[in-house]
Write a protein that holds these residues in place. Structure first.
Motif, PDB file in Angstrom:
ATOM      1  N   ASN A 113       3.123  10.369  -7.085  1.00 14.79           N
ATOM      2  CA  ASN A 113       3.975  10.728  -8.217  1.00 14.79           C
ATOM      3  C   ASN A 113       3.216  10.714  -9.550  1.00 14.79           C
ATOM      4  OD1 ASN A 113       6.998  11.069  -7.426  1.00 14.79           O
ATOM      5  ND2 ASN A 113       6.188   9.457  -6.117  1.00 14.79           N
ATOM      6  N   GLY A 114       1.906  10.592  -9.477  1.00 15.04           N
ATOM      7  CA  GLY A 114       1.101  10.665 -10.688  1.00 15.04           C
ATOM      8  C   GLY A 114       1.102   9.418 -11.547  1.00 15.04           C
ATOM      9  N   GLY A 115       1.458   8.290 -10.969  1.00 16.66           N
ATOM     10  CA  GLY A 115       1.416   7.042 -11.738  1.00 16.66           C
ATOM     11  C   GLY A 115       2.658   6.211 -11.527  1.00 16.66           C
ATOM     12  N   PHE A 116       2.789   5.188 -12.342  1.00 15.52           N
ATOM     13  CA  PHE A 116       3.878   4.227 -12.156  1.00 15.52           C
ATOM     14  C   PHE A 116       5.116   4.522 -13.000  1.00 15.52           C
ATOM     15  CE2 PHE A 116       0.258   1.899 -10.487  1.00 15.52           C
ATOM     16  CZ  PHE A 116       0.800   1.355  -9.340  1.00 15.52           C
ATOM     17  N   ASN A 117       5.106   5.618 -13.748  1.00 16.14           N
ATOM     18  CA  ASN A 117       6.287   6.001 -14.527  1.00 16.14           C
ATOM     19  C   ASN A 117       7.194   6.877 -13.671  1.00 16.14           C
ATOM     20  OD1 ASN A 117       5.285   4.683 -16.789  1.00 16.14           O
ATOM     21  ND2 ASN A 117       4.135   6.501 -17.431  1.00 16.14           N
ATOM     22  N   PRO A 174      12.991   4.508  -2.208  1.00 17.38           N
ATOM     23  CA  PRO A 174      11.954   4.114  -1.250  1.00 17.38           C
ATOM     24  C   PRO A 174      11.252   2.815  -1.636  1.00 17.38           C
ATOM     25  CG  PRO A 174      11.405   6.241  -2.248  1.00 17.38           C
ATOM     26  CD  PRO A 174      12.746   5.839  -2.763  1.00 17.38           C
ATOM     27  N   LEU A 175      11.075   2.580  -2.928  1.00 12.26           N
ATOM     28  CA  LEU A 175      10.428   1.336  -3.350  1.00 12.26           C
ATOM     29  C   LEU A 175      11.324   0.135  -3.082  1.00 12.26           C
ATOM     30  CD1 LEU A 175       8.746   2.496  -6.667  1.00 12.26           C
ATOM     31  CD2 LEU A 175       7.683   2.135  -4.432  1.00 12.26           C
ATOM     32  N   SER A 176      12.615   0.289  -3.290  1.00  9.94           N
ATOM     33  CA  SER A 176      13.556  -0.799  -3.001  1.00  9.94           C
ATOM     34  C   SER A 176      13.577  -1.118  -1.515  1.00  9.94           C
ATOM     35  CB  SER A 176      14.968  -0.418  -3.456  1.00  9.94           C
ATOM     36  OG  SER A 176      14.996  -0.205  -4.841  1.00  9.94           O
ATOM     37  N   ILE A 177      13.553  -0.085  -0.707  1.00 14.32           N
ATOM     38  CA  ILE A 177      13.535  -0.291   0.746  1.00 14.32           C
ATOM     39  C   ILE A 177      12.243  -0.981   1.163  1.00 14.32           C
ATOM     40  CG2 ILE A 177      13.507   0.881   2.989  1.00 14.32           C
ATOM     41  CD1 ILE A 177      15.315   3.050   1.658  1.00 14.32           C
ATOM     42  N   LEU A 178      11.118  -0.594   0.594  1.00 14.32           N
ATOM     43  CA  LEU A 178       9.832  -1.211   0.945  1.00 14.32           C
ATOM     44  C   LEU A 178       9.737  -2.664   0.482  1.00 14.32           C
ATOM     45  CD1 LEU A 178       7.334   1.700   0.247  1.00 14.32           C
ATOM     46  CD2 LEU A 178       7.921   0.693   2.472  1.00 14.32           C
ATOM     47  N   ALA A 220       0.828  -1.207   0.000  1.00 16.78           N
ATOM     48  CA  ALA A 220       0.000   0.000   0.000  1.00 16.78           C
ATOM     49  C   ALA A 220       0.865   1.260   0.000  1.00 16.78           C
ATOM     50  CB  ALA A 220      -0.936  -0.002   1.214  1.00 16.78           C
ATOM     51  N   LEU A 221       1.971   1.223   0.728  1.00 17.25           N
ATOM     52  CA  LEU A 221       2.884   2.366   0.735  1.00 17.25           C
ATOM     53  C   LEU A 221       3.471   2.598  -0.657  1.00 17.25           C
ATOM     54  CD1 LEU A 221       4.676   1.754   4.145  1.00 17.25           C
ATOM     55  CD2 LEU A 221       3.273   3.747   3.561  1.00 17.25           C
ATOM     56  N   ALA A 222       3.838   1.508  -1.334  1.00 21.17           N
ATOM     57  CA  ALA A 222       4.357   1.630  -2.703  1.00 21.17           C
ATOM     58  C   ALA A 222       3.288   2.208  -3.619  1.00 21.17           C
ATOM     59  CB  ALA A 222       4.835   0.267  -3.211  1.00 21.17           C
ATOM     60  N   GLY A 223       2.054   1.743  -3.470  1.00 13.10           N
ATOM     61  CA  GLY A 223       0.953   2.301  -4.255  1.00 13.10           C
ATOM     62  C   GLY A 223       0.731   3.770  -3.957  1.00 13.10           C
ATOM     63  N   ASN A 224       0.885   4.137  -2.707  1.00 11.30           N
ATOM     64  CA  ASN A 224       0.734   5.539  -2.312  1.00 11.30           C
ATOM     65  C   ASN A 224       1.830   6.403  -2.934  1.00 11.30           C
ATOM     66  OD1 ASN A 224      -0.738   7.508  -0.598  1.00 11.30           O
ATOM     67  ND2 ASN A 224       1.264   7.689   0.385  1.00 11.30           N
ATOM     68  N   ILE A 225       3.043   5.851  -3.001  1.00 11.04           N
ATOM     69  CA  ILE A 225       4.145   6.584  -3.653  1.00 11.04           C
ATOM     70  C   ILE A 225       3.813   6.795  -5.132  1.00 11.04           C
ATOM     71  CG2 ILE A 225       6.565   6.423  -4.382  1.00 11.04           C
ATOM     72  CD1 ILE A 225       7.107   5.004  -1.661  1.00 11.04           C
ATOM     73  N   ALA A 226       3.294   5.755  -5.771  1.00 12.41           N
ATOM     74  CA  ALA A 226       2.901   5.884  -7.184  1.00 12.41           C
ATOM     75  C   ALA A 226       1.802   6.940  -7.340  1.00 12.41           C
ATOM     76  CB  ALA A 226       2.438   4.535  -7.725  1.00 12.41           C
ATOM     77  N   TYR A 227       0.826   6.889  -6.461  1.00 16.29           N
ATOM     78  CA  TYR A 227      -0.263   7.869  -6.500  1.00 16.29           C
ATOM     79  C   TYR A 227       0.283   9.293  -6.344  1.00 16.29           C
ATOM     80  CZ  TYR A 227      -4.340  10.539  -5.028  1.00 16.29           C
ATOM     81  OH  TYR A 227      -5.309  11.497  -4.911  1.00 16.29           O
TER      82      TYR A 227
END
Length: 162
Positions: free
Chosen positions: A67-71, A77-81, A58-65
């Motif tokens: 940042n406006g998407g998955f690009n 932070p994603l590697s750490i998660l 969910a945290l990774a999804g929140n980071i994507a959100y």
């Protein structure tokens, strides 16, 4: 907003790890009979490991959100998660169930033999000794994964400003 959602999710998971790993678990282990403690842990761990798997996702999804998407997502932070996600997933689907099953088998064997695997070390059977050894391996690896998860969450909180 995304920042407060991130902080709330991270704090819940980090606080749960801190509480269970360093306060609640050790205190109840010392205060309760071993088999009672094991029974309680067998009920807590599936929820604990599920949360430890789902919340980093969910945290990774929140980071994507945020940042406006998955690009072009920030990789640090994603590697750490990924560490708590994978560590808790292994504990949730493999190590936890395997250790719990073995723990209950050992409890039954102790009852059958009329011994306590920790108090009656000079009277336990080779079967219980083997169970103790296998449980120690499973628990040790699970604990290392839990510590890695805690460390990664600590780093994530420092890096992401959670």
């Amino acid at each position: 907003n995304a920042a407060s959602t991130h902080l709330t999710l991270w704090a819940a998971l980090f606080g749960g790890h801190l509480w269970h790993g360093f306060i609640g678990g050790p205190v109840t282990f010392k205060a309760l009979p071993r088999q009672t403690f094991g029974l309680i842990q067998s009920k807590i761990f599936p929820i604990y490991f599920a949360a430890g798997t789902i919340i980093p996702a969910a945290l990774a999804g929140n980071i994507a959100y945020a940042n406006g998407g998955f690009n072009d997502l920030p990789t640090l932070p994603l590697s750490i998660l990924a560490v708590p996600f994978v560590a808790n997933l292994i504990n949730w689907v493999y190590l936890g169930p395997k250790a719990t099953k073995l723990m209950f088998e050992r409890h039954a064997q102790e009852k059958k033999e009329g011994v306590d695997a920790h108090k009656d070390k000079d009277r336990i059977s080779p079967k219980i000794k083997a169970m103790n050894k296998q449980f120690a391996k499973l628990h040790g690896f699970s604990s290392l994964l839990n510590l890695a998860s805690f460390g990664a969450l600590l780093i994530h909180g420092s890096v992401s400003g959670s």
